[in-house]
Scaffold this motif. Structure first.
Motif, PDB file in Angstrom:
ATOM      1  N   LEU B   9       0.827  -1.201   0.000  1.00 24.40           N
ATOM      2  CA  LEU B   9       0.000   0.000   0.000  1.00 24.40           C
ATOM      3  C   LEU B   9       0.870   1.263   0.000  1.00 24.40           C
ATOM      4  O   LEU B   9       0.622   2.211  -0.741  1.00 24.40           O
ATOM      5  CB  LEU B   9      -0.924  -0.017   1.225  1.00 24.40           C
ATOM      6  N   ALA B  10       1.886   1.225   0.851  1.00 21.15           N
ATOM      7  CA  ALA B  10       2.752   2.403   0.940  1.00 21.15           C
ATOM      8  C   ALA B  10       3.434   2.680  -0.393  1.00 21.15           C
ATOM      9  O   ALA B  10       3.523   3.817  -0.845  1.00 21.15           O
ATOM     10  CB  ALA B  10       3.801   2.192   2.031  1.00 21.15           C
ATOM     11  N   ARG B  11       3.896   1.616  -1.036  1.00 19.39           N
ATOM     12  CA  ARG B  11       4.656   1.776  -2.272  1.00 19.39           C
ATOM     13  C   ARG B  11       3.803   2.190  -3.460  1.00 19.39           C
ATOM     14  O   ARG B  11       4.222   3.004  -4.276  1.00 19.39           O
ATOM     15  CB  ARG B  11       5.322   0.447  -2.652  1.00 19.39           C
ATOM     16  N   TYR B  12       2.647   1.596  -3.575  1.00 12.98           N
ATOM     17  CA  TYR B  12       1.926   1.716  -4.848  1.00 12.98           C
ATOM     18  C   TYR B  12       0.602   2.467  -4.771  1.00 12.98           C
ATOM     19  O   TYR B  12      -0.095   2.590  -5.765  1.00 12.98           O
ATOM     20  CB  TYR B  12       1.702   0.321  -5.447  1.00 12.98           C
ATOM     21  N   GLN B  13       0.266   2.969  -3.593  1.00 10.97           N
ATOM     22  CA  GLN B  13      -1.028   3.630  -3.461  1.00 10.97           C
ATOM     23  C   GLN B  13      -1.151   4.845  -4.391  1.00 10.97           C
ATOM     24  O   GLN B  13      -2.150   5.000  -5.098  1.00 10.97           O
ATOM     25  CB  GLN B  13      -1.222   4.072  -2.010  1.00 10.97           C
ATOM     26  N   GLU B  14      -0.133   5.698  -4.388  1.00 11.38           N
ATOM     27  CA  GLU B  14      -0.200   6.907  -5.207  1.00 11.38           C
ATOM     28  C   GLU B  14      -0.236   6.580  -6.690  1.00 11.38           C
ATOM     29  O   GLU B  14      -0.975   7.169  -7.462  1.00 11.38           O
ATOM     30  CB  GLU B  14       0.983   7.835  -4.911  1.00 11.38           C
ATOM     31  N   LEU B  15       0.600   5.610  -7.058  1.00 13.44           N
ATOM     32  CA  LEU B  15       0.632   5.202  -8.458  1.00 13.44           C
ATOM     33  C   LEU B  15      -0.745   4.670  -8.873  1.00 13.44           C
ATOM     34  O   LEU B  15      -1.285   5.032  -9.920  1.00 13.44           O
ATOM     35  CB  LEU B  15       1.698   4.121  -8.618  1.00 13.44           C
ATOM     36  N   ALA B  16      -1.305   3.791  -8.032  1.00 11.26           N
ATOM     37  CA  ALA B  16      -2.617   3.201  -8.332  1.00 11.26           C
ATOM     38  C   ALA B  16      -3.685   4.291  -8.411  1.00 11.26           C
ATOM     39  O   ALA B  16      -4.570   4.272  -9.277  1.00 11.26           O
ATOM     40  CB  ALA B  16      -2.977   2.178  -7.261  1.00 11.26           C
ATOM     41  N   ARG B  17      -3.576   5.269  -7.526  1.00  9.35           N
ATOM     42  CA  ARG B  17      -4.533   6.370  -7.509  1.00  9.35           C
ATOM     43  C   ARG B  17      -4.446   7.179  -8.812  1.00  9.35           C
ATOM     44  O   ARG B  17      -5.447   7.538  -9.409  1.00  9.35           O
ATOM     45  CB  ARG B  17      -4.210   7.260  -6.311  1.00  9.35           C
ATOM     46  N   ASN B  18      -3.217   7.440  -9.243  1.00 11.95           N
ATOM     47  CA  ASN B  18      -3.026   8.165 -10.510  1.00 11.95           C
ATOM     48  C   ASN B  18      -3.611   7.390 -11.682  1.00 11.95           C
ATOM     49  O   ASN B  18      -4.267   7.950 -12.555  1.00 11.95           O
ATOM     50  CB  ASN B  18      -1.533   8.384 -10.785  1.00 11.95           C
ATOM     51  N   LEU B  19      -3.329   6.085 -11.685  1.00 10.70           N
ATOM     52  CA  LEU B  19      -3.823   5.241 -12.782  1.00 10.70           C
ATOM     53  C   LEU B  19      -5.353   5.282 -12.820  1.00 10.70           C
ATOM     54  O   LEU B  19      -5.960   5.470 -13.877  1.00 10.70           O
ATOM     55  CB  LEU B  19      -3.326   3.801 -12.566  1.00 10.70           C
ATOM     56  N   ALA B  20      -5.965   5.133 -11.652  1.00  9.11           N
ATOM     57  CA  ALA B  20      -7.434   5.141 -11.581  1.00  9.11           C
ATOM     58  C   ALA B  20      -7.991   6.507 -11.997  1.00  9.11           C
ATOM     59  O   ALA B  20      -8.930   6.594 -12.787  1.00  9.11           O
ATOM     60  CB  ALA B  20      -7.884   4.799 -10.160  1.00  9.11           C
ATOM     61  N   ALA B  21      -7.385   7.558 -11.468  1.00 15.85           N
ATOM     62  CA  ALA B  21      -7.892   8.909 -11.774  1.00 15.85           C
ATOM     63  C   ALA B  21      -7.803   9.201 -13.262  1.00 15.85           C
ATOM     64  O   ALA B  21      -8.711   9.786 -13.857  1.00 15.85           O
ATOM     65  CB  ALA B  21      -7.106   9.956 -10.987  1.00 15.85           C
TER      66      ALA B  21
END
Lengths: 229, 168
Positions: B9-21
């Protein structure tokens, strides 16, 4: 594919392309590492604002109270100064603009590095050096509006006010948008600091007519000066 | 090997959020999608323990799920499902997470030491998430030049990270 991975991380890819890049990342160790690295970059970017806020918060409430008291004191002094009709020149904005990111903001790019080099010494307030360097710069690039702007501010700081105003007017004449308005704003305040009330108001009205980012500030200052007469 | 959830979660949360957005075309639903994807990952791991041999396998599954859920949601625009508190078990690999935190702290130091132009590009691109085309139109710098600068910026950060987060 490195650029595609960056685009994926920033959410710039569409449905099909994101699927392709994700498939690729599963089988390419280099792109997988790039994805992890960019995940770290996006994490840091997302933290950038809170960390700045945290640093500000860490100043502590005592410093904030001291800062608020200082602001009130300055406001009181300014009000008292303004109350005396002959001191409205104290209202002049004498701040020195911060020079940042010449590489990104001074097209054409071929001149950016040269301008940045000419601006060495700005942060240290070495305006004599900057003035000399920018004089060489404008000799070679006479149409470069930002150079006139920065030299105008440098000359203002050196007390060479006529030359400063001339440079700032040149910058305004050779540019559009923000730089033009900023140049006019500095001209207006330069005149105000010199006690030239009519000249100041003329420059402020010029700014208001542009209806840009400085229009509201210009209007506000113009109103205060009008009521001061 | 169990998934190091906290690390993931710590590593990929922001990336995943960007991808989703990016796929949703809006940012307010991105967190919901990431949570849904995490739940899907939890379910997949429970159904087949040991399915994700490494964190990278879990990452790939997570990102693909984020992509698929975003596309589904974009079609349906249904109410966001909420993740019940405590659903995601926090049995992270503490050592690995510490290493990652150290890397991120080093990266933060490297970002802070970027020159103003590099810092502005970083902020515009990765925080404000402006496209290179947007930055080009705002600054007058050609896209090809911005591509080169972005590449050089990331390379500087990567090298700084390899040196332990010193000057970029």
């Amino acid at each position: 594919l490195s650029e595609r991975v960056t685009a994926l991380v920033l959410g710039e890819l569409g449905a099909d392309e994101s699927a392709r890049v994700l498939e690729h990342v599963e089988t390419c160790a280099e792109c997988s590492r790039q994805l992890d690295f960019l995940a770290e970059v996006t994490t840091v970017a997302a933290r950038a604002v809170p960390s700045v806020r945290a640093r500000r918060a860490s100043l502590g409430w005592r410093r904030w109270i001291a800062a608020a008291a200082a602001v009130l004191l300055v406001a009181f002094i300014a009000w008292r100064a303004f109350d005396r009709a002959d001191d409205w020149r104290e209202l002049a904005d004498r701040s020195v603009p911060v020079f940042v990111a010449a590489q990104l903001r001074a097209p054409p790019p071929s001149l950016a590095t040269e301008l940045e080099e000419a601006m060495h010494g700005w942060e240290q307030r070495d305006f004599t050096r900057v003035d000399a360097a920018l004089t060489r710069f404008v000799a070679a690039h006479a149409e470069h509006a930002p150079a006139y702007f920065w030299r105008g501010v440098a000359r203002r700081e050196l007390g060479r006010l006529d030359e400063a105003e001339s440079d700032l007017r040149t910058a305004a004449a050779k540019s559009q948008g923000y730089l033009r308005e900023h140049s006019l704003w500095v001209v207006a305040n330069l005149r105000l600091a010199r006690g030239e009330l009519d000249g100041t108001r003329a420059a402020l009205r010029e700014l208001e007519q542009l209806e840009g980012e400085f229009a509201a500030k210009a209007f506000e200052l113009d109103e205060r000066l009008r009521s001061a007469r | 090997m169990p998934i190091a959830w906290e690390s993931l979660l710590a590593r990929y949360q922001e990336l995943a959020r960007n991808l989703a957005a990016g796929l949703l075309g809006r940012r307010d639903e991105a967190d919901d999608v990431v949570q849904e994807a995490m739940l899907a990952l939890v379910a997949a791991e429970r159904a087949q323990p040991g399915r994700f041999a490494t964190l990278e396998h879990a990452r790939n599954y997570l990102l693909k799920t984020v992509r698929n859920l975003s596309l589904e949601r974009r079609e349906r625009r249904r109410d966001p499902a909420q993740l019940a508190e405590g659903d995601a078990p926090a049995r992270g690999d503490a050592g690995e997470l510490d290493d990652w935190r150290e890397r991120v702290a080093g990266l933060e130091r490297a970002v802070e030491q970027l020159d103003p132009a590099g810092r502005e590009l970083f902020e515009s691109r990765f925080r404000a998430r402006k496209t290179l085309a947007q930055i080009a139109s705002e600054t007058g710098v050609p896209i090809s030049t911005l591509h080169s600068r972005e590449k050089a910026l990331l390379e500087r950060l990567r090298r700084a990270l390899e040196r332990g987060g010193g000057a970029a």
